[in-house]
Scaffold this motif. Structure first.
Motif, mmCIF file in Angstrom:
data_model
loop_
_atom_site.group_PDB
_atom_site.id
_atom_site.type_symbol
_atom_site.label_atom_id
_atom_site.label_comp_id
_atom_site.label_asym_id
_atom_site.label_seq_id
_atom_site.Cartn_x
_atom_site.Cartn_y
_atom_site.Cartn_z
ATOM 1 N N ARG A 137 96.049 -9.197 84.959
ATOM 2 C CA ARG A 137 96.387 -8.648 83.657
ATOM 3 C C ARG A 137 97.808 -8.096 83.317
ATOM 4 O O ARG A 137 98.894 -8.033 84.124
ATOM 5 C CB ARG A 137 95.535 -7.897 83.447
ATOM 6 N N VAL A 138 98.399 -8.863 82.080
ATOM 7 C CA VAL A 138 99.784 -8.373 81.833
ATOM 8 C C VAL A 138 99.138 -7.393 79.746
ATOM 9 O O VAL A 138 98.889 -7.758 79.188
ATOM 10 C CB VAL A 138 100.292 -9.378 81.504
ATOM 11 N N HIS A 139 99.811 -6.131 80.582
ATOM 12 C CA HIS A 139 99.403 -5.628 79.538
ATOM 13 C C HIS A 139 100.931 -5.363 78.132
ATOM 14 O O HIS A 139 101.748 -5.140 78.945
ATOM 15 C CB HIS A 139 99.497 -4.122 79.570
ATOM 16 N N VAL A 140 100.712 -5.325 77.034
ATOM 17 C CA VAL A 140 101.804 -5.702 76.572
ATOM 18 C C VAL A 140 101.981 -4.694 75.346
ATOM 19 O O VAL A 140 100.411 -4.666 74.345
ATOM 20 C CB VAL A 140 101.975 -6.799 75.760
ATOM 21 N N ALA A 141 103.014 -3.496 74.555
ATOM 22 C CA ALA A 141 102.780 -3.158 73.433
ATOM 23 C C ALA A 141 103.829 -3.411 72.845
ATOM 24 O O ALA A 141 105.344 -3.380 73.297
ATOM 25 C CB ALA A 141 102.058 -1.719 73.857
ATOM 26 N N GLN A 142 104.228 -3.051 71.386
ATOM 27 C CA GLN A 142 104.645 -2.929 70.630
ATOM 28 C C GLN A 142 105.684 -1.754 70.799
ATOM 29 O O GLN A 142 104.476 -0.556 71.055
ATOM 30 C CB GLN A 142 104.632 -3.271 69.867
ATOM 31 N N GLN A 143 107.037 -1.488 71.222
ATOM 32 C CA GLN A 143 107.604 -0.048 71.213
ATOM 33 C C GLN A 143 107.608 0.794 70.085
ATOM 34 O O GLN A 143 106.911 1.722 69.897
ATOM 35 C CB GLN A 143 108.910 -0.412 71.440
ATOM 36 N N GLN A 144 107.230 0.116 68.552
ATOM 37 C CA GLN A 144 106.813 1.255 67.871
ATOM 38 C C GLN A 144 106.023 1.116 67.394
ATOM 39 O O GLN A 144 105.470 1.804 66.578
ATOM 40 C CB GLN A 144 108.236 0.259 66.728
ATOM 41 N N THR B 193 99.334 2.933 69.293
ATOM 42 C CA THR B 193 98.810 3.635 67.700
ATOM 43 C C THR B 193 98.166 2.229 66.947
ATOM 44 O O THR B 193 97.328 2.991 66.409
ATOM 45 C CB THR B 193 99.735 3.802 66.671
ATOM 46 N N SER B 194 97.833 1.228 67.422
ATOM 47 C CA SER B 194 96.703 0.263 66.266
ATOM 48 C C SER B 194 96.157 0.210 66.818
ATOM 49 O O SER B 194 95.335 -0.113 68.506
ATOM 50 C CB SER B 194 97.677 -0.912 66.425
ATOM 51 N N PRO B 195 94.544 0.064 65.978
ATOM 52 C CA PRO B 195 93.202 -0.148 66.848
ATOM 53 C C PRO B 195 93.325 -1.750 67.642
ATOM 54 O O PRO B 195 94.321 -2.355 66.913
ATOM 55 C CB PRO B 195 92.502 -0.727 65.587
ATOM 56 N N GLY B 196 92.933 -1.568 69.112
ATOM 57 C CA GLY B 196 92.461 -2.691 69.565
ATOM 58 C C GLY B 196 93.659 -2.290 70.345
ATOM 59 O O GLY B 196 93.509 -4.182 71.505
ATOM 60 N N VAL B 197 94.738 -2.521 70.266
ATOM 61 C CA VAL B 197 95.449 -2.054 71.842
ATOM 62 C C VAL B 197 95.603 -1.184 72.827
ATOM 63 O O VAL B 197 94.798 0.762 72.676
ATOM 64 C CB VAL B 197 97.558 -2.504 70.706
ATOM 65 N N GLN B 198 95.301 -1.407 73.807
ATOM 66 C CA GLN B 198 94.566 -1.232 75.327
ATOM 67 C C GLN B 198 95.474 -0.622 75.495
ATOM 68 O O GLN B 198 96.839 -0.761 75.811
ATOM 69 C CB GLN B 198 93.754 -1.691 76.322
ATOM 70 N N ALA B 199 95.448 1.520 76.201
ATOM 71 C CA ALA B 199 96.138 1.501 76.680
ATOM 72 C C ALA B 199 96.576 1.614 77.811
ATOM 73 O O ALA B 199 95.556 1.490 78.705
ATOM 74 C CB ALA B 199 95.769 3.665 76.303
ATOM 75 N N PHE B 200 97.405 1.982 78.667
ATOM 76 C CA PHE B 200 98.087 1.696 80.526
ATOM 77 C C PHE B 200 98.904 2.382 80.921
ATOM 78 O O PHE B 200 99.771 3.723 79.651
ATOM 79 C CB PHE B 200 98.573 0.304 80.570
ATOM 80 N N ASP B 201 98.445 3.053 81.940
ATOM 81 C CA ASP B 201 99.116 3.667 82.590
ATOM 82 C C ASP B 201 101.370 2.909 83.555
ATOM 83 O O ASP B 201 100.597 1.339 83.483
ATOM 84 C CB ASP B 201 99.007 4.335 83.798
ATOM 85 N N ILE B 202 101.922 3.455 83.265
ATOM 86 C CA ILE B 202 103.591 2.852 84.214
ATOM 87 C C ILE B 202 103.397 3.682 84.706
ATOM 88 O O ILE B 202 103.680 5.242 84.139
ATOM 89 C CB ILE B 202 104.577 2.239 83.042
ATOM 90 N N ARG B 203 104.313 3.611 85.787
ATOM 91 C CA ARG B 203 105.029 4.776 87.065
ATOM 92 C C ARG B 203 106.115 3.684 87.998
ATOM 93 O O ARG B 203 106.429 2.839 88.201
ATOM 94 C CB ARG B 203 103.921 5.025 88.406
#
Length: 241
Positions: free
Chosen positions: A178-185, A217-227
């Motif tokens: 998988r590739v997790h993607v989220a917009q910084q803002q 913060t938007s609905p539907g965006v799955q949270a993920f952890d980075i290390r």
């Protein structure tokens, strides 16, 4: 002396584990899905999103074929069991073969579903669609990701199976499937763990290894952890912590 089937089983087990988790030696030898199928996958730098649409699909299919590969190998390593003849093979091996065939069948069905409507059902495409404007589609967002990934000022770190990539707009984590993607803002970062290390190989100064929870913060965006090291947090220029 160990029997041929025991020797083959141990060797295949080591190969399968290394093929899935790809240690440095396998990467150096080119025994990865990315390298073996490089001609079909294309270039990550040229087209980040299409590359990972194909890579995650190919990885899922290749890994699902590993049990079937073991069964085929055992047909030669344990020829006395007559595994090549379904009617004469032991019942336990018949059940294993059923499982070995079912896994790639399911994987192929999932990949076919992902690829319908120009990959619109792929998890990566569905995540990008959350950021699409009303008059556009997820491909427009993918084009933005591709453009920013090609820039030389992006931040990228981590092993191939857990890479962290930060561009001007996006925070991304590339994993095996998988590739997790989220917009910084659109995300909030929370440091959930911190480990102090004595020296950095680059600067000879103490550094921190952080585990960061990325929550949209938007609905539907799955949270993920980075290390990653502390400078990964600095690379997220516009994100509240």
């Amino acid at each position: 002396m160990d029997s041929p089937e025991v020797t083959f089983t141990l060797a295949y087990l080591v190969f399968a584990v290394c093929f899935v988790f790809t240690p440095t030696e396998f990467h150096s030898a080119g025994l990865t899905v990315q390298n073996l199928l490089s001609g079909w996958l294309g270039s990550e730098d040229a087209a980040f999103v299409p590359y990972h649409l194909r890579r995650t699909s190919a990885t899922l299919l290749c890994h699902s074929l590993l049990p079937l590969g073991y069964y085929v190998g055992m047909c030669f390593a344990a020829s006395d069991k007559q595994l090549y003849s379904l009617g004469q093979a032991p019942e336990a091996w018949q059940l294993f073969l059923l499982l070995a065939v079912t896994l790639p069948t399911i994987a192929s069905t999932v990949i076919y579903y992902w690829s319908c409507d120009q990959w619109a059902h792929h998890p990566l495409a569905r995540t990008l669609a959350l950021y699409a404007l009303p008059q556009s589609d997820w491909w427009a967002v993918a084009s933005s990701v591709n453009t920013e990934f090609r820039r030389i000022d992006k931040f990228a770190t981590g092993a191939p199976g857990a890479r962290v990539i930060v561009t001007d707009t996006w925070v991304m984590k590339v994993t095996t499937y998988r590739v997790h993607v989220a917009q910084q803002q659109d995300v909030h970062l929370t440091v959930t763990e911190s480990q102090q290390h004595e020296l950095s190989p680059d600067s000879n100064l103490p550094v921190q290894l952080l585990t960061i929870h990325v929550a949209g913060t938007s609905p539907g965006v799955q949270a993920f952890d980075i290390r990653s090291w502390r400078h990964a947090l600095v690379a997220c220029r516009h994100v509240p912590v």
